[in-house]
Design a protein around this motif. Structure first.
Motif, short mmCIF file in Angstrom:
data_model
loop_
_atom_site.label_atom_id
_atom_site.label_comp_id
_atom_site.label_asym_id
_atom_site.label_seq_id
_atom_site.Cartn_x
_atom_site.Cartn_y
_atom_site.Cartn_z
N ILE A 283 38.03 44.60 37.96
CA ILE A 283 38.16 43.93 39.26
C ILE A 283 36.79 43.53 39.80
O ILE A 283 36.54 42.37 40.08
CB ILE A 283 38.90 44.81 40.29
CG1 ILE A 283 40.29 45.20 39.75
CG2 ILE A 283 39.04 44.09 41.62
CD1 ILE A 283 41.23 44.04 39.48
N MET A 311 34.95 42.30 45.34
CA MET A 311 36.14 41.94 44.55
C MET A 311 36.25 40.42 44.48
O MET A 311 35.77 39.72 45.37
CB MET A 311 37.42 42.53 45.15
CG MET A 311 37.74 42.09 46.53
SD MET A 311 39.21 42.90 47.17
CE MET A 311 38.69 44.60 47.26
N LEU A 316 42.09 38.43 41.47
CA LEU A 316 43.27 39.14 41.99
C LEU A 316 44.47 38.21 42.05
O LEU A 316 45.59 38.59 41.68
CB LEU A 316 42.97 39.71 43.38
CG LEU A 316 41.98 40.88 43.39
CD1 LEU A 316 41.51 41.18 44.80
CD2 LEU A 316 42.64 42.12 42.77
#
Ligand code: PHE
Length: 341
Positions: A283, A311, A316
């Motif tokens: 991540i 991040m 994501l």
């Protein structure tokens, strides 16, 4: 045929014509109406023919009424025709029976959807939102983050330089410095925003992308606080089956530093193309704030500790929605964008 019956017929035809005429909405039916009433073999012409069967007085009377009816019908037809030609130039471009053009309502971009989820998660965890400039001085992007001269990230190959000392920020970490310069501890923020690196676009690289920075500073903050926040975040985004792991790493502004991974959401950790068979997906980076950074912003390094994490929003989103290519986010193809309600 006796006159009263003739007059009755004239009255009936007028009434029928008016009723039918009122219902006409296109030129084709108007033409059919004209033929039926005012045509050579139409209802009015037929009555004219039967005038001959009447006696002279009745004929005169009925003839006058019939002429009136004929004129009235002609005028009504002309008025209708004019109304149509005013509202449309020709019948061919107005077909009331065609289905309408669908109007597409706007939607949230998938990156904004994910960003909202991320913000909502950290809002629940007690973080507030901070922002910083996209155009930075070298001091904020590198220097105060303890990134020394000669570090490869400072290279022209990796960073967009605007001028000698001015860069497009390569990460959201400089927001850490702005926030700490402007407030004493405790600090608990996330900083979402656009970031830039000189990468050639491919399935996993884009010169413009988005990060969310996290920073928490107070007395007694430890690595386990970092772990619990990252674990809560993983569960919030991907469900409570997801596992996390930290691997030792290096960032000049954190010490110790780590990369953190989530167990692969596609294959549930069994190993697949997305996680390259490892069962884990990287991540971003995280770690305990390096005291060297605290010294740049004047925080008491004896009293305070903190953690920071980053991040990648695209990464994501790609995991959440199973999107295979980062370029899809920026191509503005509505066929792609429309899939995200
Ligand atoms: N700024 C780092 C990057 O862009 C990520 C990071 C943030 C690492 C905070 C540690 C702490 O890769």
């Amino acid at each position: 045929m006796p006159a009263p019956s003739m007059i009755q017929q004239i009255t009936d035809i007028r009434r029928d014509f008016e009723a039918e005429c009122a219902k006409i909405h296109d030129n084709r039916s108007l033409e059919q109406l004209r033929i039926r009433y005012a045509g050579r073999k139409g209802k009015v012409a037929e009555l004219f023919k039967s005038l001959g069967t009447l006696n002279e007085d009745d004929r005169k009377n009925a003839g006058r009424l019939l002429n009136e009816l004929k004129q009235q019908i002609t005028e009504s037809l002309a008025a209708k025709e004019k109304a149509f030609s005013v509202s449309v130039e020709s019948e061919s471009i107005l077909d009331m029976t065609l289905p309408g053009e669908p109007r597409y309502a706007g939607r949230l971009h998938p990156l904004n959807r994910v960003l909202r989820e991320i913000k909502s998660c950290f809002h629940h965890l007690g973080f507030s939102i901070a922002q910083g400039p996209e155009v930075e001085t070298e001091y904020y992007n590198f220097e105060a983050l303890n990134i020394p001269h000669g570090h490869p990230a400072r290279d022209m190959q990796d960073t967009f330089f605007i001028e000698d000392d001015i860069v497009l920020r390569t990460h959201t970490s400089p927001v850490q410095i702005h926030v700490m310069e402007n407030q004493p501890p405790p600090v608990q923020i996330i900083a979402p925003g656009r970031t830039f690196r000189r990468d050639t676009p491919d399935a996993s690289h884009s010169p413009v992308f988005h990060q969310v920075e996290g920073l928490c500073v107070d007395e007694g903050i430890s690595f386990s606080d970092l772990k619990s926040v990252i674990l809560s975040f993983a569960h919030y985004m991907f469900g409570s089956d997801v596992k996390i792991r930290f691997r030792p790493s290096f960032f000049p502004f954190t010490e110790p530093s780590a990369e953190y991974d989530f167990s692969c959401v596609m294959c549930k950790g069994r190993g697949c193309r997305v996680c390259k068979g490892t069962g884990w997906v990287e991540i971003s980076g995280a770690g305990m704030v390096n005291p060297a950074v605290f010294r740049y912003v004047g925080y008491d390094t004896e009293k305070y500790t903190g953690y920071a994490f980053g991040m990648g929003v695209e990464r994501l989103a790609m995991l959440l929605y199973e999107i295979p290519d980062i370029r899809l986010f920026f191509e503005n193809d509505v066929r792609f964008l429309h899939q995200f309600g």
